[in-house]
Design an enzyme around this catalytic site. Structure first.
Site, short mmCIF file in Angstrom:
data_model
loop_
_atom_site.label_atom_id
_atom_site.label_comp_id
_atom_site.label_asym_id
_atom_site.label_seq_id
_atom_site.Cartn_x
_atom_site.Cartn_y
_atom_site.Cartn_z
N HIS A 31 14.94 -9.89 -82.17
CA HIS A 31 16.12 -10.55 -81.59
C HIS A 31 15.88 -10.69 -80.08
CE1 HIS A 31 20.50 -11.49 -81.47
NE2 HIS A 31 20.50 -10.84 -80.32
N MET A 35 19.72 -14.93 -71.25
CA MET A 35 20.95 -14.98 -70.43
C MET A 35 20.68 -15.75 -69.15
SD MET A 35 21.99 -10.99 -70.69
CE MET A 35 21.95 -10.13 -72.27
N HIS A 64 18.83 -15.65 -79.30
CA HIS A 64 20.28 -15.67 -79.03
C HIS A 64 20.48 -16.21 -77.62
CE1 HIS A 64 24.12 -12.97 -78.40
NE2 HIS A 64 24.40 -14.27 -78.36
N MET A 135 29.79 -11.28 -82.04
CA MET A 135 29.58 -10.34 -80.92
C MET A 135 30.60 -9.21 -81.02
SD MET A 135 27.00 -11.48 -79.30
CE MET A 135 27.06 -10.13 -78.13
N ASP A 173 26.28 -8.12 -83.51
CA ASP A 173 25.47 -7.91 -82.31
C ASP A 173 26.26 -7.14 -81.24
OD1 ASP A 173 23.58 -8.03 -80.31
OD2 ASP A 173 23.67 -10.21 -80.05
C1 DX5 Z 1 24.22 -8.39 -75.62
C2 DX5 Z 1 23.09 -8.84 -76.49
C3 DX5 Z 1 22.68 -7.85 -77.51
C4 DX5 Z 1 22.18 -6.54 -76.96
C5 DX5 Z 1 22.55 -5.47 -77.93
O1 DX5 Z 1 24.64 -9.43 -74.83
O2 DX5 Z 1 23.42 -10.03 -77.18
O3 DX5 Z 1 21.75 -8.39 -78.44
O4 DX5 Z 1 20.79 -6.51 -76.77
O5 DX5 Z 1 22.23 -4.26 -77.38
P1 DX5 Z 1 22.74 -2.88 -77.96
O6 DX5 Z 1 22.26 -2.83 -79.40
O7 DX5 Z 1 22.07 -1.89 -77.10
O8 DX5 Z 1 24.23 -2.88 -77.87
ZN ZN Z 2 22.03 -10.69 -78.84
#
Ligand code: DX5
Ligand code: ZN
Length: 214
Positions: A31, A35, A64, A135, A173
């Site tokens: 994954h 950002m 993502h 999310m 996620d």
């Molecule tokens: C957050 C991301 C996630 C993140 C999850 O914005 O989309 O994919 O990496 O991280 P954990 O599993 O540490 O919450």
């Molecule tokens: Zn993510």
């Protein structure tokens, strides 16, 4: 369960080793969280990292996008090696067009929804997509706590997908842990994203195995 390991929590100075570890593990997907500092208040990584990760693995690369105007870059993400490309409903003025573009490029298409976005907004697009990324934290950072109301949203979405007779995958996620994974799975999720739970554990491969067996 499909386990999608989020590289955001990996050690980037040891990316090859981290990828090797995931390849040897029972993790199903890589994954990759992109950002832009605009859609979310953080900047992560882009094409060069995804291209390098792609070279290390035959597993699914699940990208993502937490970016505005994802349509500008869809082809570059395909070329970088994305198998699944997920865009945020909140970032897309013309979501249907964005989804058609992703599919025309030969990728599976996902739609991500923020914690404040009701899942019923997905009703008309479900038939066109392969995956919903629900999310369970506000996007932008790893290592946050799971928002409990997400369980209710997973159940609602599960019912919508089943009622429509579709096979759309539900990916959860954010904040997935060994403690809450079972509840998330029972609510109807198919795919668990895990970042810190995997990479901060003493034995990441064993942790993946536990998640996989849930
Ligand atoms: C957050 C991301 C996630 C993140 C999850 O914005 O989309 O994919 O990496 O991280 P954990 O599993 O540490 O919450
Ligand atoms: Zn993510």
């Amino acid at each position: 369960m499909v386990i999608a390991a989020s590289l955001l929590a990996a050690n980037f100075l040891k990316l090859q080793e981290e990828c090797n570890m995931l390849n040897e593990s029972q993790a199903d997907w890589f994954h990759l969280d992109v950002m832009d500092g605009s859609f979310v208040p953080n900047i992560s990584f882009g094409f060069p990292i995804i291209q390098q990760v792609r070279k290390t693995t035959k597993k699914i690369c699940d990208v993502h996008l937490m970016i505005v105007k994802p349509e500008k870059y869809a082809e570059q993400f395909k070329n970088a090696g994305a198998d699944i490309l997920t865009v945020h409903i909140e970032a897309c003025r013309h979501l249907h067009r964005n989804i058609q573009q992703i599919k025309a490029l030969g990728m599976q298409a996902g739609v991500a929804v923020n914690p404040h976005t009701p899942v019923n907004l997905l009703k008309d697009i479900l038939v066109d997509i392969d995956l919903v990324c629900l999310m369970s934290v506000n996007p932008g950072f790893g290592g946050q706590s799971f928002i409990p109301y997400s369980i209710e949203k997973i159940k609602q979405l599960r019912k919508m997908i089943d009622d429509a007779g579709l096979k759309v995958k539900i990916e959860v996620d954010g904040g997935v842990t060994l403690q809450n994974a079972k509840q998330i799975a029972e609510a109807g999720a198919h795919v668990l994203v895990a970042g810190n739970t995997i990479f901060s554990s003493k034995d990441p491969k064993a942790t993946i195995q536990i998640l996989k067996s849930i």
